[in-house]
Motif scaffolding. Sequence first.
Motif, PDB file in Angstrom:
ATOM      1  N   GLY A 146      33.393  40.897  45.594  1.00  0.00           N
ATOM      2  CA  GLY A 146      33.035  42.242  46.010  1.00  0.00           C
ATOM      3  C   GLY A 146      31.632  42.638  45.625  1.00  0.00           C
ATOM      4  N   LYS A 147      31.215  43.768  46.173  1.00  0.00           N
ATOM      5  CA  LYS A 147      29.918  44.381  45.893  1.00  0.00           C
ATOM      6  C   LYS A 147      28.764  43.393  46.080  1.00  0.00           C
ATOM      7  N   GLY A 148      28.853  42.544  47.115  1.00  0.00           N
ATOM      8  CA  GLY A 148      27.751  41.655  47.455  1.00  0.00           C
ATOM      9  C   GLY A 148      27.684  40.355  46.704  1.00  0.00           C
ATOM     10  N   ALA A 149      28.643  40.111  45.794  1.00  0.00           N
ATOM     11  CA  ALA A 149      28.603  38.874  45.008  1.00  0.00           C
ATOM     12  C   ALA A 149      29.995  38.530  44.508  1.00  0.00           C
ATOM     13  N   THR A 150      30.127  37.301  44.060  1.00  0.00           N
ATOM     14  CA  THR A 150      31.347  36.862  43.393  1.00  0.00           C
ATOM     15  C   THR A 150      31.063  36.839  41.893  1.00  0.00           C
ATOM     16  N   THR A 151      31.960  37.441  41.121  1.00  0.00           N
ATOM     17  CA  THR A 151      31.853  37.450  39.667  1.00  0.00           C
ATOM     18  C   THR A 151      32.934  36.533  39.115  1.00  0.00           C
ATOM     19  N   VAL A 152      32.524  35.634  38.212  1.00  0.00           N
ATOM     20  CA  VAL A 152      33.444  34.682  37.605  1.00  0.00           C
ATOM     21  C   VAL A 152      33.312  34.792  36.089  1.00  0.00           C
ATOM     22  N   VAL A 153      34.439  34.955  35.425  1.00  0.00           N
ATOM     23  CA  VAL A 153      34.493  34.868  33.963  1.00  0.00           C
ATOM     24  C   VAL A 153      35.255  33.578  33.685  1.00  0.00           C
ATOM     25  N   THR A 154      34.587  32.625  33.075  1.00  0.00           N
ATOM     26  CA  THR A 154      35.154  31.293  32.938  1.00  0.00           C
ATOM     27  C   THR A 154      34.847  30.720  31.568  1.00  0.00           C
ATOM     28  N   GLY A 155      35.546  29.660  31.213  1.00  0.00           N
ATOM     29  CA  GLY A 155      35.238  28.984  29.956  1.00  0.00           C
ATOM     30  C   GLY A 155      36.435  28.259  29.376  1.00  0.00           C
ATOM     31  N   SER A 156      36.209  27.693  28.205  1.00  0.00           N
ATOM     32  CA  SER A 156      37.241  26.932  27.507  1.00  0.00           C
ATOM     33  C   SER A 156      38.133  27.823  26.648  1.00  0.00           C
ATOM     34  N   ALA A 157      37.782  29.087  26.531  1.00  0.00           N
ATOM     35  CA  ALA A 157      38.591  30.028  25.755  1.00  0.00           C
ATOM     36  C   ALA A 157      39.909  30.293  26.484  1.00  0.00           C
ATOM     37  N   PRO A 158      40.938  30.734  25.755  1.00  0.00           N
ATOM     38  CA  PRO A 158      42.207  31.054  26.408  1.00  0.00           C
ATOM     39  C   PRO A 158      42.065  32.240  27.355  1.00  0.00           C
ATOM     40  N   MET A 159      43.005  32.360  28.263  1.00  0.00           N
ATOM     41  CA  MET A 159      42.969  33.408  29.287  1.00  0.00           C
ATOM     42  C   MET A 159      42.844  34.799  28.661  1.00  0.00           C
ATOM     43  N   GLU A 160      43.436  35.017  27.490  1.00  0.00           N
ATOM     44  CA  GLU A 160      43.349  36.335  26.849  1.00  0.00           C
ATOM     45  C   GLU A 160      41.895  36.698  26.551  1.00  0.00           C
ATOM     46  N   ARG A 161      41.093  35.723  26.155  1.00  0.00           N
ATOM     47  CA  ARG A 161      39.667  35.973  25.877  1.00  0.00           C
ATOM     48  C   ARG A 161      38.899  36.204  27.174  1.00  0.00           C
ATOM     49  N   LEU A 162      39.266  35.485  28.224  1.00  0.00           N
ATOM     50  CA  LEU A 162      38.605  35.708  29.521  1.00  0.00           C
ATOM     51  C   LEU A 162      38.901  37.125  30.004  1.00  0.00           C
ATOM     52  N   VAL A 163      40.137  37.564  29.837  1.00  0.00           N
ATOM     53  CA  VAL A 163      40.511  38.935  30.212  1.00  0.00           C
ATOM     54  C   VAL A 163      39.731  39.936  29.368  1.00  0.00           C
ATOM     55  N   GLU A 164      39.593  39.665  28.081  1.00  0.00           N
ATOM     56  CA  GLU A 164      38.836  40.552  27.190  1.00  0.00           C
ATOM     57  C   GLU A 164      37.388  40.695  27.667  1.00  0.00           C
ATOM     58  N   MET A 165      36.782  39.567  28.049  1.00  0.00           N
ATOM     59  CA  MET A 165      35.401  39.618  28.553  1.00  0.00           C
ATOM     60  C   MET A 165      35.333  40.382  29.866  1.00  0.00           C
ATOM     61  N   ALA A 166      36.247  40.077  30.789  1.00  0.00           N
ATOM     62  CA  ALA A 166      36.246  40.755  32.097  1.00  0.00           C
ATOM     63  C   ALA A 166      36.404  42.259  31.925  1.00  0.00           C
ATOM     64  N   ALA A 167      37.258  42.674  30.995  1.00  0.00           N
ATOM     65  CA  ALA A 167      37.477  44.102  30.761  1.00  0.00           C
ATOM     66  C   ALA A 167      36.243  44.778  30.184  1.00  0.00           C
ATOM     67  N   ALA A 168      35.404  44.022  29.479  1.00  0.00           N
ATOM     68  CA  ALA A 168      34.217  44.605  28.850  1.00  0.00           C
ATOM     69  C   ALA A 168      33.009  44.680  29.792  1.00  0.00           C
ATOM     70  N   LEU A 169      33.110  44.061  30.981  1.00  0.00           N
ATOM     71  CA  LEU A 169      31.952  44.010  31.870  1.00  0.00           C
ATOM     72  C   LEU A 169      31.571  45.370  32.419  1.00  0.00           C
ATOM     73  N   GLU A 170      30.279  45.614  32.426  1.00  0.00           N
ATOM     74  CA  GLU A 170      29.687  46.823  33.007  1.00  0.00           C
ATOM     75  C   GLU A 170      28.552  46.387  33.899  1.00  0.00           C
ATOM     76  N   THR A 171      28.316  47.141  34.970  1.00  0.00           N
ATOM     77  CA  THR A 171      27.243  46.774  35.891  1.00  0.00           C
ATOM     78  C   THR A 171      25.998  47.625  35.728  1.00  0.00           C
ATOM     79  N   GLY A 172      26.079  48.688  35.000  1.00  0.00           N
ATOM     80  CA  GLY A 172      24.911  49.521  34.791  1.00  0.00           C
ATOM     81  C   GLY A 172      24.486  50.260  36.050  1.00  0.00           C
ATOM     82  N   SER A 173      25.354  50.271  37.059  1.00  0.00           N
ATOM     83  CA  SER A 173      24.992  50.991  38.299  1.00  0.00           C
ATOM     84  C   SER A 173      25.757  52.268  38.432  1.00  0.00           C
TER      85      SER A 173
END
Length: 173
Positions: A146-173
């Motif tokens: 969405g919003k003109g791009a694909t956003t991916v939160v990825t890594g070797s951390a467990p899914m709970e940490r990926l969710v934590e990062m995704a929840a913390a994301l802000e776009t500043g717009s």
Amino acid sequence: MASKRGKQTVRDMFLSMLVITAVAGVVYIFIPHDDKADPLKAVDYRVELATARRAAPYPVAAPGGLPKGWKPTSVSYEGHDGAGWHLGFLDPDGRYVAVEQSTNPAQKYVPQVSQQAEDTGRTQQVAGEAWQRWEGPKYDALVLHGKGATTVVTGSAPMERLVEMAAALETGS
């Protein structure tokens, strides 16, 4: 005469090596060093984030208000070939989590940045949005289109940490 000179040269070399070894030992003992220090230094990504937010054709995402223990380790923005944003972190347990964004087609981009993870067909609700869940042999991922791009939160951390990062994301717009 040549024999005496040869013995003296060998003796001088031996004494020189003793002096060098002694100096090296003293230096090693008295100069502080921390064998337990973390070799990865945290990066300050504020300048790159501000630059990317001005240049990118989409709202650039970065975390705001992550709990203590998250360490930013890498950052980059490439303005051409998909306008790619990357922000890498180590979570409090030392596992890797990255925020990746691009205008490249998702079907090629997501497997590339997620180390060949595949769409599970399931979603994960994060901050009121449905993110696709991807799983792979090395990395798992959360994907938001969405919003003109694909956003991916990825890594070797467990899914709970990926969710934590995704929840913390802000776009500043």
